[in-house]
Enzyme design. Structure first.
Site, short mmCIF file in Angstrom:
data_model
loop_
_atom_site.label_atom_id
_atom_site.label_comp_id
_atom_site.label_asym_id
_atom_site.label_seq_id
_atom_site.Cartn_x
_atom_site.Cartn_y
_atom_site.Cartn_z
N GLY A 111 44.01 43.38 43.62
CA GLY A 111 44.01 41.97 43.30
C GLY A 111 44.80 41.72 42.03
CD GLU A 162 26.95 46.38 33.52
OE1 GLU A 162 27.03 45.16 33.25
OE2 GLU A 162 27.87 47.01 34.06
CB SER A 173 35.28 46.87 39.81
OG SER A 173 34.67 48.11 40.12
NE ARG A 174 30.18 42.37 38.84
CZ ARG A 174 31.10 41.75 38.12
NH1 ARG A 174 31.96 42.45 37.38
NH2 ARG A 174 31.16 40.43 38.11
CG HIS A 226 30.26 44.06 32.14
ND1 HIS A 226 29.52 44.19 33.28
CD2 HIS A 226 31.36 43.32 32.49
CE1 HIS A 226 30.12 43.55 34.28
NE2 HIS A 226 31.25 43.03 33.81
CB ALA A 227 33.29 44.42 26.10
CB ALA A 228 37.00 45.00 30.67
CB ILE A 258 42.36 42.73 37.46
CG1 ILE A 258 41.71 41.42 37.00
CG2 ILE A 258 42.14 43.82 36.42
CD1 ILE A 258 40.20 41.47 36.91
#
Length: 324
Positions: free
Chosen positions: A155, A266, A236-237, A284-286, A157
């Site tokens: 996608g 998380e 991603s996740r 989870h700071a990207a 990203i």
């Protein structure tokens, strides 16, 4: 008076919502900030609400939708894996997301994690902190230009990451059943099948949304196709990667290292992937930059305003989309 409930999640900014809604909606809008985090809290907060702006930790379930009379649920992020989109569609509730607010940030973060792991920055930093000064602390390190980097999903990203990686002379391959080979080729990327991705790639970046099809897709078999010098990056996740299989691959030297911005739970509690010399974990700071945060809130508020004005929001999620 329309009522909008905002999650008290740090990335959701009430002042931006007040500013945008005051200028975009003709009538006054009541805005309430509430601690969500569970279906029960959502049901309580969403009573008599027209819109809810929610976070990653709050499941928007069929039960929550059934108990409310919402017009719109704004998922303040790219993914909608914690929203029952099908149940929302059945009840005429619009679901929106903000698909492009942090494309550059997440791509840059993924490449940063990749190179930090490839160049053994964490082991080197730890060795120097302990009084060492030897290059051996980071071995083995392989030349980037001699490698093949694989992208799981292609996608926006991953496309941006491919552009950023293009200057390093590595070969790029990608697997995505929804993107054709010609489109990938425009970005200097070769399309391969799933097994071929892990067979061909020296290092893999995971960009896939979390769906029933992708949950645990990076499993022991996939990781077993990589080499002992390989790096796995996941932005991603967490559940897209089988955490037990990843831990086993690291502990048995099946791969060199992992760069993770996401985890199965998380924030983590006693996660064995945290605190290892061969893992680099960020919270989870990207997505984060000041510009991305502003874009996120303005886009989400614009979607709320559109629905309240009887218009179609830009971030509407198609309940029939193939990737859901």
């Amino acid at each position: 008076m329309p009522r909008v409930v905002l999650s008290a999640f740090p990335m959701i900014d009430p002042e931006t919502y007040r500013e945008v809604l005051a200028s975009a909606v003709d009538e006054p809008v009541e805005i309430e900030v509430a601690e969500l985090g569970s279906t029960e809290r959502l049901i309580e907060a969403a009573a008599n609400a027209d819109a809810v702006v929610t976070d990653i930790n709050t499941p928007v379930t069929e039960a929550a939708l059934e108990a409310s009379d919402l017009d719109v649920v704004v998922r303040s992020a790219v993914g909608v894996d914690n929203v029952d989109v099908a149940a929302a569609a059945e009840r005429g509730v619009t679901v929106t997301r903000v698909p492009d607010y942090c494309t550059e940030e997440v791509a840059t973060h993924s490449v940063s994690l990749l190179f930090a792991c490839l160049r053994s920055l964490k082991p080197y930093d730890g060795a120097v902190d302990d009084g060492g000064w030897g290059w051996e602390a980071g071995e083995p390190i392989r030349r980037v230009s001699a490698s093949t980097i694989g992208l799981l999903s292609f996608g926006p990203i991953a496309e941006r990451a491919a552009e950023q990686l293009s200057g390093f002379d590595a070969d790029l391959v990608a697997y995505d059943p929804f993107v054709d080979a010609d489109e990938m080729a425009e970005h200097g990327v070769e399309k391969v099948d799933f097994e071929g991705l892990f067979d061909r790639a020296d290092h893999v970046g995971v960009y896939a949304p979390l769906t029933d099809a992708t949950r645990g897709i990076v499993d022991a078999d996939a990781l077993g196709r990589l080499s002992e010098d390989s790096v796995l990056v996941n932005v991603s996740r967490g559940p897209v990667v089988d955490a037990d299989a990843l831990l086993d691959a690291l502990e048995t030297d099946g791969i060199k290292a992992a760069g993770l911005d996401v985890l199965e739970e998380e924030p983590p509690e006693d996660d064995p992937l945290v605190g290892r010399d061969d893992t680099l974990v960020t919270p989870h700071a990207a997505w984060y930059s000041e510009e991305a945060k502003d874009d996120l809130n303005r886009s989400g508020a614009a979607d709320v305003a559109a629905v309240l004005n009887g218009e179609t929001p830009d971030g509407r999620v198609d309940p029939d989309a193939d990737w859901l």
